[in-house]
Design a protein around this motif. Structure first.
Motif, PDB file in Angstrom:
ATOM      1  N   LYS A 235      -5.929   3.737   3.647  1.00 25.33           N
ATOM      2  CA  LYS A 235      -6.612   3.142   2.500  1.00 25.33           C
ATOM      3  C   LYS A 235      -8.118   3.319   2.600  1.00 25.33           C
TER       4      LYS A 235
ATOM      5  N   THR B 115      -1.714   1.832   7.481  1.00 26.26           N
ATOM      6  CA  THR B 115      -1.972   1.825   6.042  1.00 26.26           C
ATOM      7  C   THR B 115      -3.426   1.459   5.742  1.00 26.26           C
TER       8      THR B 115
ATOM      9  N   TYR C 255       0.827  -1.206   0.000  1.00 25.18           N
ATOM     10  CA  TYR C 255       0.000   0.000   0.000  1.00 25.18           C
ATOM     11  C   TYR C 255       0.864   1.261   0.000  1.00 25.18           C
TER      12      TYR C 255
END
Length: 235
Positions: free
Chosen positions: A163, A159, A96
């Motif tokens: 996201k 992350t 990511y």
């Protein structure tokens, strides 16, 4: 008695074997991935210093796992262990991080595009709200990435938070774009329908201005009682 293979059957068998070979993992493929992943992890450690320690610790553990995998004699097991080492070195949070800048850029482009569209009052209000929420989502995502994490759990959590924020903002922008497109389509269809009705009305009005003689088909002005062509009475 064995049946002979037809050329078509042999060709299908060849494609199947090629497809299997292309999709299956290999020692060489995992080794190439390993070389690529090591470089990518080191680049990410430079770009995202808040994740440097966990990236380096994951890479170190993966290096030990890869070294152990390379000593396995059974090829199938060796490939599986090499693949696991690659996943350890470049797992979910690292993947990511590699795409983070691209996702931010994509969202900003969608925000700019929506902001530049000509919308009606209701859709403009919705668009402005979605753009502002997206701006806040970007700040939230960037804050999570800036904070980073020193453990695998913290890094993954950070992350995932980033996201989710960007995905929700992107979905909101996309939803408003769809509403605006549907509204524009509806308006276009209504305009086309109105034009068609106006065209029919115009033809009817033009017809109403004349009286066609049923005998000689000459058109006479509205209100005429006799045909100017044959002098027959007009009904």
């Amino acid at each position: 008695m064995n049946k002979k293979h037809t050329p078509l059957a042999l060709l299908a068998l060849l494609f199947a074997l090629l497809g299997f070979t292309a999709c299956s993992k290999s020692v060489e493929g995992e080794q190439k991935s390993w070389e690529s992943n090591q470089k990518a992890v080191k680049d990410l450690a430079l770009s995202y210093p808040a994740f440097k320690s966990v990236l380096e610790s994951q890479l170190e553990a993966a290096q030990q796992a890869m070294k152990a995998a390379e000593g396995i004699k059974d090829e199938k097991e060796r490939i599986e262990k090499m693949a696991a080492a690659n996943e350890m070195a470049f797992g979910e949070f690292a993947r990511y991080l590699r795409n983070f800048d691209k996702e931010k850029k994509t969202l900003r482009e969608k925000m700019d595009k929506l902001g530049a569209q000509t919308l009606d009052e209701a859709n403009r209000a919705n668009a402005n709200r979605a753009i502002e929420e997206a701006r806040m989502a970007l700040q939230k995502a960037e804050a999570a990435i800036s904070k980073g994490g020193t453990t695998l759990e913290d890094a993954t959590s950070a992350t995932r938070l980033a996201k989710k924020a960007i995905e929700e903002a992107t979905e909101s922008i996309t939803r408003i774009e769809k509403l605006a497109q549907d509204k524009q389509k509806q308006t276009t269809e209504q305009q086309a329908q109105q034009q068609a009705q106006d065209s029919v009305k115009k033809v009817e009005e033009q017809k109403a201005q004349f009286i066609t003689c049923q005998y000689c088909q000459v058109k006479n002005e509205a209100g005429s009682t006799k045909c100017k062509g044959c002098n027959a009475p007009l009904n």
